[in-house]
Structure formats: structure tokens, C-alpha cells
Scaffold this motif. Structure first.
Motif, PDB file in Angstrom:
ATOM      1  N   GLU A 177     -44.114  26.720  18.935  1.00 35.95           N
ATOM      2  CA  GLU A 177     -43.327  27.378  19.976  1.00 35.95           C
ATOM      3  C   GLU A 177     -42.143  26.508  20.401  1.00 35.95           C
ATOM      4  OE1 GLU A 177     -44.378  29.834  24.030  1.00 35.95           O
ATOM      5  OE2 GLU A 177     -45.207  27.810  23.800  1.00 35.95           O
ATOM      6  N   ARG A 178     -42.355  25.202  20.508  1.00 38.21           N
ATOM      7  CA  ARG A 178     -41.267  24.285  20.875  1.00 38.21           C
ATOM      8  C   ARG A 178     -40.184  24.282  19.801  1.00 38.21           C
ATOM      9  NH1 ARG A 178     -44.111  20.136  20.879  1.00 38.21           N
ATOM     10  NH2 ARG A 178     -44.973  20.502  22.943  1.00 38.21           N
ATOM     11  N   LEU A 179     -40.591  24.248  18.541  1.00 36.98           N
ATOM     12  CA  LEU A 179     -39.615  24.298  17.450  1.00 36.98           C
ATOM     13  C   LEU A 179     -38.834  25.597  17.491  1.00 36.98           C
ATOM     14  CD1 LEU A 179     -38.439  23.244  14.755  1.00 36.98           C
ATOM     15  CD2 LEU A 179     -40.353  24.377  13.601  1.00 36.98           C
ATOM     16  N   ASN A 180     -39.519  26.713  17.682  1.00 41.10           N
ATOM     17  CA  ASN A 180     -38.867  28.022  17.742  1.00 41.10           C
ATOM     18  C   ASN A 180     -37.839  28.066  18.875  1.00 41.10           C
ATOM     19  OD1 ASN A 180     -38.646  30.984  17.196  1.00 41.10           O
ATOM     20  ND2 ASN A 180     -39.590  31.130  19.224  1.00 41.10           N
ATOM     21  N   ARG A 181     -38.195  27.533  20.037  1.00 39.14           N
ATOM     22  CA  ARG A 181     -37.287  27.554  21.186  1.00 39.14           C
ATOM     23  C   ARG A 181     -36.035  26.720  20.925  1.00 39.14           C
ATOM     24  NH1 ARG A 181     -40.858  26.251  24.406  1.00 39.14           N
ATOM     25  NH2 ARG A 181     -40.428  24.027  24.654  1.00 39.14           N
ATOM     26  N   ARG A 182     -36.202  25.554  20.361  1.00 40.74           N
ATOM     27  CA  ARG A 182     -35.064  24.673  20.086  1.00 40.74           C
ATOM     28  C   ARG A 182     -34.130  25.270  19.044  1.00 40.74           C
ATOM     29  NH1 ARG A 182     -38.042  18.698  19.796  1.00 40.74           N
ATOM     30  NH2 ARG A 182     -38.383  18.482  22.057  1.00 40.74           N
ATOM     31  N   LEU A 183     -34.708  25.836  18.000  1.00 37.70           N
ATOM     32  CA  LEU A 183     -33.870  26.400  16.942  1.00 37.70           C
ATOM     33  C   LEU A 183     -33.145  27.651  17.411  1.00 37.70           C
ATOM     34  CD1 LEU A 183     -36.143  25.912  13.786  1.00 37.70           C
ATOM     35  CD2 LEU A 183     -34.168  24.555  14.494  1.00 37.70           C
ATOM     36  N   GLY A 217     -33.163  37.263  13.204  1.00 36.55           N
ATOM     37  CA  GLY A 217     -34.038  38.071  12.359  1.00 36.55           C
ATOM     38  C   GLY A 217     -35.356  37.413  12.024  1.00 36.55           C
ATOM     39  N   ILE A 218     -35.676  36.279  12.663  1.00 37.81           N
ATOM     40  CA  ILE A 218     -36.908  35.548  12.354  1.00 37.81           C
ATOM     41  C   ILE A 218     -37.940  35.822  13.440  1.00 37.81           C
ATOM     42  CG2 ILE A 218     -37.919  33.276  11.974  1.00 37.81           C
ATOM     43  CD1 ILE A 218     -35.252  32.327  10.936  1.00 37.81           C
ATOM     44  N   SER A 219     -39.090  36.332  13.047  1.00 35.06           N
ATOM     45  CA  SER A 219     -40.142  36.668  13.997  1.00 35.06           C
ATOM     46  C   SER A 219     -41.013  35.463  14.300  1.00 35.06           C
ATOM     47  CB  SER A 219     -41.015  37.800  13.450  1.00 35.06           C
ATOM     48  OG  SER A 219     -40.237  38.958  13.225  1.00 35.06           O
ATOM     49  N   PHE A 220     -41.582  35.481  15.493  1.00 35.97           N
ATOM     50  CA  PHE A 220     -42.488  34.409  15.907  1.00 35.97           C
ATOM     51  C   PHE A 220     -43.655  35.043  16.658  1.00 35.97           C
ATOM     52  CE2 PHE A 220     -44.008  31.026  18.714  1.00 35.97           C
ATOM     53  CZ  PHE A 220     -44.158  30.005  17.798  1.00 35.97           C
ATOM     54  N   PRO A 221     -44.879  34.595  16.398  1.00 38.41           N
ATOM     55  CA  PRO A 221     -46.051  35.208  17.057  1.00 38.41           C
ATOM     56  C   PRO A 221     -46.063  34.954  18.559  1.00 38.41           C
ATOM     57  CG  PRO A 221     -46.702  33.251  15.836  1.00 38.41           C
ATOM     58  CD  PRO A 221     -45.277  33.533  15.462  1.00 38.41           C
ATOM     59  N   ARG A 222     -46.231  36.016  19.323  1.00 38.49           N
ATOM     60  CA  ARG A 222     -46.208  35.892  20.771  1.00 38.49           C
ATOM     61  C   ARG A 222     -47.522  35.302  21.283  1.00 38.49           C
ATOM     62  NH1 ARG A 222     -46.761  42.310  22.328  1.00 38.49           N
ATOM     63  NH2 ARG A 222     -48.934  42.562  21.661  1.00 38.49           N
ATOM     64  N   LYS A 223     -47.480  34.846  22.508  1.00 38.97           N
ATOM     65  CA  LYS A 223     -48.683  34.314  23.141  1.00 38.97           C
ATOM     66  C   LYS A 223     -49.650  35.442  23.453  1.00 38.97           C
ATOM     67  CE  LYS A 223     -47.248  29.992  25.295  1.00 38.97           C
ATOM     68  NZ  LYS A 223     -47.116  29.262  26.580  1.00 38.97           N
ATOM     69  N   ARG A 224     -50.913  35.082  23.487  1.00 40.62           N
ATOM     70  CA  ARG A 224     -51.953  36.047  23.856  1.00 40.62           C
ATOM     71  C   ARG A 224     -52.703  35.494  25.056  1.00 40.62           C
ATOM     72  NH1 ARG A 224     -53.756  39.509  19.306  1.00 40.62           N
ATOM     73  NH2 ARG A 224     -55.675  39.718  20.506  1.00 40.62           N
TER      74      ARG A 224
END
Length: 374
Positions: free
Chosen positions: A178-184, A194-201
Motif C-alpha cells: 500500500e505504501r509503494l502504491n501511494r508513493r508511485l 490504469g493499474i489496480s490495487f487491492p482495497r482494504k477489507r
């Protein structure tokens, strides 16, 4: 002699048939793999709630996906040219087989075409197998600590078409991704759109089904990131893989746990090698760690080998802060293992002549300990 002429044509035809069948099978496998990867990306929803591969961890956590980067398009062109070459050879063979020429000439043509097919086969074995980096979640374990509980995913970095005796591996949890996704997304907003990331549950985070879905999603996420040139060369993406290992190895080296440190330095080396960043400052630091640990463990030949690799990278540099420590270490190790040390001694003399105060330079171990890794 007449029977020999009749047997040569069918034998060669059978050889060509088997060759065409094998190449066609490989081509279909590659096309299916590529088309399968593309369809996975299109059907991957924003919530990452995938419909496949959810039978739990007992069978297999995930299927490995890869995305072809722009740099790999040249390999596909090679495939096309190879197919054209095979077509040319096939046409030539059919003409030769039907040509009612005298026996010696027919034998000569058959032998020549057989050699051409053999040469083509040798070239195709290296040119038709694309080299890609795959990301595969090989295991996932639920970790319970005093105040938290989370899933730790083990990911292997695999070079397609090669066998690695020792894998390059990382272990990361959801918050790391999640940290990598946020920074990028902050740095590469357009590319990341266009890149998907799994949401929190909020619930059911530790069921086999959720873990399998997230494993698949993380494979897709990393593969898609690596397919974009600007992202895969960014420091945030690269350091996600090896910075933690470098920090851990440095701490272990400082405390004198050289065997444990060596394993961590080695994994950091493999990770950077898979990612193609073997000419950076982090890689030189990794080589310094390998030299120091092997030297402390009295494995001098290995230490000498990594020292020489570092000096090859520093061959065109005369002012790098780690050059003199590597040269000093190389001279010492070369003397110990009976290797030529004259070139390193000459470079040290050149530095001395340029006004570098060698007596005030740190040793390789001192440099390694003092280097800041944030």
C-alpha cells in the motif's frame, strides 16, 4: 544407391515435420501466455476481487503473470523473422525433394539443408525464448505479534527462460504494498491510472480465499509496474525490493554476525541483479558487504572475486569515495590468494600522485559501517 536416395527424402521430411511441430507448439504457448496475461489485466476489477484462483493455499496460491515491456518488442520481431526463415528453408527443402537431379547433387543439397536446419534450430533456442521478469507469490503466512496480526507474502523474482539455483526473494505485508502504491501514484499519476490495487477489507482478511486473491493481485500489481519503464527505474520501486535487505545486512555486519549478514547481502545482490541495477551506488555497497563478510569468514577467494567485480564497475572513475577502499582491499586479498595485484597498486600510486591522502581514507569495513541507508 537407389534405395539410399529414396530413404533420404522421407527421413528429412520427418525431421522437418518434427521441427515445425515443436516450433509451432512453442509459438502457440507463447501466444496463449501473452493473450492470457492481457485478458487478466482487462478483467481485473478495481476492488481486486478476482473470480479465479480462490481454491485456497493448499493447491496453489497464484498463477504467475508477466507483462511485456516496450523493450521486449524487438524479441517478437525476432520471432517473425525466425518464422520467415523457417518458411524459406521449408520451400527450399520441398524444391530439392522434388528436383529429379543426379544422386550426388541431391545428397549434397540434403546435407546442406540439414545443416541449415540445425543452425536455425540452435539460433531459435536462444532467440525464441523471451527474457522477462516474473513475480510469483510462493507462500503466505499469518503472523501474530503482541499488538497486530497480518499476512506476510513471500515473493520470488524469476527470470523467464532461466533456472536460478538460489532464488531472489522478498517478504512483504499488505501495508508495504500500500505504501509503494501511494508513493508511485503521487509520482506517476498518469501511468498509475490504469493499474489496480487491492482495497482494504474490514473483515475476513485472513481467510484462504482472501489471501489467494490478494496473492494474485500483488503479482499483477508488481508485473504491471515493472512493464512501465519510468516506474521500474524509479528509486521507490527499486528500493521496495532491496533497501530493507541492505539495512538489515548493514546492522548484522556492524554487530559482527557475518554469516547472517552474508546471506542478506547475497539476497540483496540477487535482487539487484534480477532488477538490472548492477551499476548503482547501492550495488557497490552490496559488493563491499560481500567482500567484508567473506573476508571475515576467511573465504578469501570469494572476497577477491567480488572485489574485482567492484573495481570493474569503478574502472572509469578516479574520484569515487569507495574506490580507494576497494583498491586497498584488492591489493591485500590478491597477495593472500596469490593473484596479480600490480594494476591495483598502480592505480593507488596514481591516486597518491593526484594528491589523494591515502592514509586518511577509511577501510572498506569502515565505509560500510558509516554509510547511511535511509
Amino acid at each position: 544407391r537407389h534405395r539410399g536416395q529414396k530413404g533420404a527424402g522421407p527421413m528429412a521430411s520427418r525431421l522437418l515435420h518434427r521441427l515445425r511441430h515443436a516450433l509451432a507448439g512453442e509459438g502457440e504457448g507463447d501466444r496463449e501466455g501473452q493473450s492470457g496475461g492481457g485478458s487478466e489485466v482487462e478483467e481485473f476489477p478495481e476492488s481486486s476481487e478476482l473470480e479465479d484462483d480462490t481454491d485456497g493455499l493448499s493447491t496453489r496460491l497464484s498463477g504467475t503473470l508477466s507483462f511485456t515491456s516496450n523493450e521486449e518488442e524487438a524479441e517478437e520481431n525476432e520471432d517473425d523473422s525466425a518464422s520467415q526463415e523457417l518458411g524459406d528453408l521449408t520451400s527450399a527443402w520441398l524444391v530439392s525433394d522434388a528436383d529429379p537431379s543426379p544422386a550426388p547433387a541431391e545428397h549434397q543439397g540434403s546435407n546442406l539443408l540439414t545443416r541449415q536446419l540445425q543452425d536455425f534450430w540452435r539460433r531459435s533456442r536462444s532467440s525464441l525464448i523471451p527474457q522477462r521478469l516474473l513475480f510469483e507469490v510462493t507462500s503466505a503466512s499469518v503472523v501474530s505479534e503482541r499488538s497486530s496480526k497480518y499476512v506476510l507474502y513471500t515473493i520470488y523474482l524469476i527470470r523467464s527462460g532461466q533456472f536460478d539455483k538460489v532464488p531472489a526473494a522478498i517478504a512483504r505485508r499488505y501495508s508495504d504494498f500500500e505504501r509503494l502504491n501511494r508513493r508511485l501514484r503521487h509520482q506517476f499519476g498518469c501511468d498509475m491510472a490504469g493499474i489496480s490495487f487491492p482495497r482494504k477489507r474490514l473483515h475476513r482478511n485472513f481467510t484462504a480465499e482472501t489471501i489467494a486473491k490478494r496473492s494474485r493481485a500483488f503479482e499483477q500489481f508488481l508485473s504491471h509496474l515493472h512493464s512501465i519503464t519510468e516506474i521500474r527505474r524509479s528509486s521507490d520501486f527499486l528500493e521496495f525490493f532491496f533497501l530493507r535487505d541492505l539495512q538489515a545486512a548493514q546492522r548484522l555486519t556492524c554487530t559482527g554476525l557475518y554469516r547472517e549478514a552474508l546471506a542478506t547481502w547475497s539476497n540483496a545482490y540477487r535482487l539487484q541483479d534480477r532488477l538490472g541495477v548492477c551499476n548503482s551506488g547501492h550495488f557497490l555497497l552490496t559488493l563491499a558487504g560481500l567482500v567484508v563478510c567473506h573476508q571475515e569468514l576467511d573465504e578469501l577467494s570469494e572476497a577477491h572475486r567480488y572485489c574485482e567485480q567492484a573495481l570493474q564497475l569503478l574502472e572509469a572513475q578516479d574520484s569515487h569515495p569507495v574506490l580507494e577502499p576497494f583498491l586497498q582491499a584488492h591489493v591485500h586479498l590478491s597477495w593472500k590468494v596469490g593473484k596479480d595485484k600490480r594494476q591495483s597498486e598502480a592505480r593507488l600510486q596514481g591516486l597518491l600522485g593526484a594528491g589523494v591522502a591515502l592514509q586518511h581514507q577509511p577501510t572498506l569495513k569502515e565505509f560500510l559501517i558509516k554509510e547511511a541507508l535511509d
